[in-house]
Design an enzyme around this catalytic site. Structure first.
Site, short mmCIF file in Angstrom:
data_model
loop_
_atom_site.label_atom_id
_atom_site.label_comp_id
_atom_site.label_asym_id
_atom_site.label_seq_id
_atom_site.Cartn_x
_atom_site.Cartn_y
_atom_site.Cartn_z
N GLU A 186 0.82 -1.22 0.00
CA GLU A 186 0.00 0.00 0.00
C GLU A 186 0.85 1.26 0.00
O GLU A 186 0.60 2.21 -0.72
CB GLU A 186 -0.93 0.02 1.21
CG GLU A 186 -2.13 -0.89 1.09
CD GLU A 186 -3.12 -0.69 2.22
OE1 GLU A 186 -3.48 0.47 2.47
OE2 GLU A 186 -3.51 -1.68 2.85
N ASP A 234 -1.98 -4.03 3.53
CA ASP A 234 -1.98 -4.12 4.99
C ASP A 234 -2.80 -5.32 5.49
O ASP A 234 -3.82 -5.67 4.89
CB ASP A 234 -2.53 -2.83 5.60
CG ASP A 234 -1.53 -1.68 5.51
OD1 ASP A 234 -0.38 -1.94 5.13
OD2 ASP A 234 -1.92 -0.54 5.82
N ASP A 262 -5.30 -6.28 7.25
CA ASP A 262 -6.60 -6.07 7.90
C ASP A 262 -7.69 -6.12 6.84
O ASP A 262 -7.41 -6.38 5.66
CB ASP A 262 -6.61 -4.74 8.66
CG ASP A 262 -6.22 -3.55 7.79
OD1 ASP A 262 -6.26 -3.68 6.55
OD2 ASP A 262 -5.87 -2.49 8.34
N GLU A 271 -9.45 -3.79 5.46
CA GLU A 271 -9.27 -2.77 4.42
C GLU A 271 -8.21 -3.24 3.42
O GLU A 271 -8.39 -3.12 2.21
CB GLU A 271 -8.84 -1.45 5.07
CG GLU A 271 -9.04 -0.23 4.20
CD GLU A 271 -10.45 0.31 4.25
OE1 GLU A 271 -10.77 1.17 3.42
OE2 GLU A 271 -11.23 -0.13 5.11
N TYR A 296 2.48 -4.18 13.37
CA TYR A 296 1.29 -3.52 12.80
C TYR A 296 0.47 -2.85 13.90
O TYR A 296 0.23 -3.45 14.95
CB TYR A 296 0.43 -4.53 12.05
CG TYR A 296 -0.61 -3.89 11.18
CD1 TYR A 296 -0.26 -2.96 10.20
CD2 TYR A 296 -1.96 -4.20 11.34
CE1 TYR A 296 -1.21 -2.36 9.41
CE2 TYR A 296 -2.93 -3.60 10.53
CZ TYR A 296 -2.54 -2.68 9.58
OH TYR A 296 -3.49 -2.08 8.79
N ARG A 323 -2.69 -1.54 13.94
CA ARG A 323 -4.15 -1.64 14.06
C ARG A 323 -4.48 -3.04 14.56
O ARG A 323 -4.55 -3.99 13.77
CB ARG A 323 -4.83 -1.36 12.72
CG ARG A 323 -4.66 0.11 12.28
CD ARG A 323 -5.45 0.41 11.02
NE ARG A 323 -5.24 1.79 10.61
CZ ARG A 323 -4.31 2.19 9.76
NH1 ARG A 323 -3.50 1.30 9.21
NH2 ARG A 323 -4.17 3.47 9.44
N HIS A 332 -3.79 -9.96 14.74
CA HIS A 332 -2.38 -9.59 14.82
C HIS A 332 -1.92 -9.64 16.26
O HIS A 332 -2.71 -9.70 17.19
CB HIS A 332 -2.15 -8.17 14.29
CG HIS A 332 -2.95 -7.85 13.06
ND1 HIS A 332 -2.67 -8.40 11.85
CD2 HIS A 332 -4.04 -7.07 12.88
CE1 HIS A 332 -3.54 -7.96 10.96
NE2 HIS A 332 -4.39 -7.16 11.56
#
Length: 762
Positions: free
Chosen positions: A64, A137, A139, A141, A365, A367, A411
């Site tokens: 990303e 990433d 997740d 998204e 990470y 989030r 995570h």
């Protein structure tokens, strides 16, 4: 395997230079479709790999962020090329609803106009690459972005092309590449369901607010609930009636000089509850019986220590950070807002240049809602603690923290990627704020695997007639994890009491009656609001920072002394939403919807089912509101300024670009003014006015002279009260996402115009 939902794919949203007849012919031939006058070219462009592939063909990895692309490429070696998607490449159309509700809520995606060249670059690289890995990433998204990339590149979504990097280190990259997976379509559907839910609410509810309140308003499904919490807390504060109560403190001294600071706790064996000053003063006087003469002391037993209690306690360290706890701690300890915290954490995750180490990610990470740590890292940190602080600071067994049942646990917790990169080592390579956040994350993680702090608590009971008073204190026996990290749960009373024995006679040295009032509930701060949202199950780790930012940008709340206060606009909006959308804009429904979105990811629910259930509730409320909602006028708040045109008071009002000043004599007088912030810097052009911060009609911040229109001096960058040593022009400061702020000369003709110097952050 069939997709769980029907997905409509459109490659472009740009108008073609062809007439209506030509467009219609193309539509009949299946070459294009026409939606509201815009020609859309179908996405299915067959991308065929070069045959044969070039001799120097490489494997393509798509991430990303461009900040980590070069680092990953260096770790993977010459056989790989790493490019960045720079976030989403496709989304729902900007100027259309983009969701076919009748056709099972099918979304219509368009390529983002500003990503056209990037899409072409990725497609060109795809056809000459051996294999493509999608490393967005880790997740929901990121999963959705990978799915969009797969369609843009005409890839099979069922092949093992998806890799995830939980930390930007050589170890993390190699591990990710060794375990490719298929794109998780359940995660994709969960993300799309959230996106479509927000689109339905935004596109149907916001225009209603435009009609009934004022133009430019918007309503968010989750943000509106956050504003509601803030408004309801304000209502509690206004309705709160303080209750008076009193306490009595006494100072006692032993024969050998030991002094005890005590507080009255019991009267005749019952809890002391004193409601008025007269009673409190009478008790205070009675406790001083020794000072009242022989008549008062006759038959009175001496004051005495009747009980001494000693207890040892242990306080365990807190777990390493999740996204939510990191944001909360940054607000309270570093004075960072959630948005700033996440921006800095993103930089630390993506990596920075650390001397001989090169470009490396400093944290995992950021989030996450899990407190889990992998076994290898636990063993490493235990060794580090023993070597640095001694074996006494290493617990017999490693601490294992329980993750909440509602956690996705995708995570690890947020932790440093390497214990070799201590805050002291990286200090010279990062900005001040980056270092402060990294140090907090480092200390919290290491402390989470250290021994408990041990304290010895002492409680002394003094009896004076029918009154019982207590003195308490404690001392630290072993510092444990507090050697490195002191959390917010400090003991209230830090006094250390000397040794004293029961049956010791004490003498009253004085008393004091103190008046108190019960306090209303505290207003929400960023930290307490994030904590409440997490506890109530509203939003997820990636949404907390946008929520905090959005509710302020929309002028629904203001922040004063770090506390959220609803604006009049916010109160009006919440009242309307509560009246007409009570079933949708409430805490329990929003929390249940979050669980249903999690259910889509876990395979327990489906995209269509979740959206259908939501729409069954939303549609009748929407129809009722459209027919019955009354038009509301937001009253202006007094500003203390007078209109220079008609002499009427100026009031604060809210518009599309925020708060502004308007004449209260509207519509007779149309005078409006922007709210300005004086920087305290004299205008370098006229020397009379001062530089003030203003906003343009489009909402862009600029800096101009307060004497306008007599003086037209304007800057787009924030001025600094400093002159250029070369030309004497005023200097300006530029803020960077990575690295420290720098100041430049504002004069484009000066040699210092592009030659910046680092701002002294002290």
């Amino acid at each position: 395997m069939e997709f769980p939902i029907k997905r409509t794919i459109i490659i472009d949203d740009t108008k073609k230079k062809k007439g209506k007849k030509t467009a219609a012919k193309d539509a009949k031939k299946g070459k294009a479709t026409i939606i509201k006058g815009t020609v859309h070219v179908p996405e299915k462009v067959k991308l065929t790999k070069m045959d044969p592939l070039p001799k120097n063909a490489k494997n393509l990895v798509i991430v990303e962020s461009p900040a980590k692309a070069k680092t990953i490429e260096r770790f993977l070696g010459n056989s790989y090329k790493v490019l960045a998607s720079r976030g989403h490449l496709r989304d729902l159309p900007r100027n259309q609803f983009g969701v076919n509700i009748e056709d099972n809520f099918t979304p219509t995606y368009t390529n983002m106009f500003d990503k056209k060249k990037l899409i072409e670059e990725l497609q060109n690289e795809f056809v000459r690459s051996k294999k493509v890995y999608l490393a967005t990433d880790p997740d929901r998204e990121g999963e959705a972005i990978s799915w969009h990339l797969a369609h843009l590149l005409d890839m099979d979504t069922h092949e093992t092309c998806r890799v995830m990097f939980h930390e930007i280190t050589k170890k993390g990259i190699i591990e990710g590449m060794e375990h490719p997976q298929c794109i998780d379509l359940q995660k994709v559907d969960a993300q799309q369901a959230r996106r479509v839910l927000d689109r339905i609410v935004g596109y149907k509810l916001s225009p209603l607010l435009w009609k009934k309140v004022c133009k430019g308003l918007s309503a968010g499904r989750v943000q509106s609930v956050a504003v509601r919490l803030i408004c309801e807390r304000e209502e509690e504060i206004k309705a709160f009636v303080p209750q008076e109560y009193w306490t009595v403190n006494g100072v006692y001294k032993t024969e050998d000089g030991i002094v005890l600071q005590t507080e009255l706790t019991k009267i005749e064996g019952k809890k002391a509850e004193i409601e008025d000053g007269g009673t409190a003063n009478r008790i205070a006087a009675e406790l001083q019986w020794e000072q009242q003469g022989s008549a008062a002391t006759a038959g009175h037993q001496p004051d005495m220590v009747t009980k001494v209690e000693r207890r040892k306690r242990k306080r365990q360290p807190q777990p390493p950070f999740t996204t939510s706890t990191m944001q909360q701690e940054c607000v309270s300890k570093l004075n960072f807002g959630a948005k700033k915290t996440m921006m800095l954490a993103q930089q630390l995750y993506e990596g920075l240049d650390i001397g001989e180490q090169g470009h490396v990610g400093l944290i995992t990470y950021m989030r996450t809602d899990s407190v889990r740590i992998n076994e290898d890292m636990i063993q490493d940190v235990r060794t580090f603690i023993a070597d640095t602080y001694g074996s006494a600071y290493v617990p017999a067994k490693a601490h294992v923290y329980k993750t909440k049942q509602t956690s996705q646990d995708a995570h690890e917790a947020i932790r440093p990627t390497s214990l070799e990169l201590t805050p002291a080592i990286v200090a010279n390579y990062v900005s001040r704020d980056q270092l402060r956040l990294y140090t907090l994350i480092w200390n919290r993680f290491v402390a989470s695997q250290m021994t408990a702090v041990e304290t010895e608590h002492l409680a002394v009971t003094v009896v004076s007639g029918m009154y019982e008073l207590k003195a308490s204190g404690y001392k630290v026996v072993f510092k444990g994890f507090t050697e490195l990290y002191e959390d917010a749960k400090k003991d209230k009373n830090v006094a250390e009491l000397p040794d004293i024995a029961a049956d010791t006679i004490v003498h009253n040295e004085g008393t004091e009656a103190l008046q108190h009032f019960t306090q209303p509930p505290a207003r929400y701060t960023e930290a307490s609001l994030i904590k409440t949202l997490e506890e109530k199950g509203i939003g997820r780790p990636s949404t907390y920072a946008p929520i905090m930012d959005t509710i302020q940008k929309r002028n629904y709340v203001e922040k004063k002394e770090k506390q959220f206060i609803p604006t009049e606009l916010g109160v009006v909006i919440v009242d309307l939403l509560k009246k007409y959308f009570e079933r949708i804009i409430n805490v329990s429904f929003t929390a249940e919807l979050e669980e249903e979105l999690d259910g889509i990811e876990q395979g327990k629910n489906t995209y269509t089912h979740v959206l259908s259930d939501f729409y069954k509730v939303f549609e009748p409320e929407m129809e009722n509101a459209e027919s019955k909602m009354e038009k509301v006028t937001v009253a202006g708040q007094e500003s203390g300024e007078m209109c220079e045109l008609c002499g009427s008071p100026m009031v604060y009002k809210f518009g599309r670009f925020g708060k502004f000043l308007a004449c209260s004599n509207f519509p007779e007088c149309h005078n409006t003014k922007a709210i300005v912030e004086d920087l305290g810097i004299t205008c370098p052009k006229c020397g009379k006015g001062s530089m003030i911060k203003r906003k343009s009609k489009r909402g862009r911040v600029f800096y101009g002279c307060s004497e306008y229109p007599n003086c037209d001096f304007v800057l787009w960058n924030q001025p600094v009260d400093k002159k250029c040593p070369v030309c004497g022009s005023i200097m300006i400061v530029k803020h960077y996402k990575t690295g420290p702020d720098k100041i430049f000369c504002s004069n484009a003709a000066c040699e210092n115009y592009k030659k910046g110097e680092t701002v002294n952050e002290e």
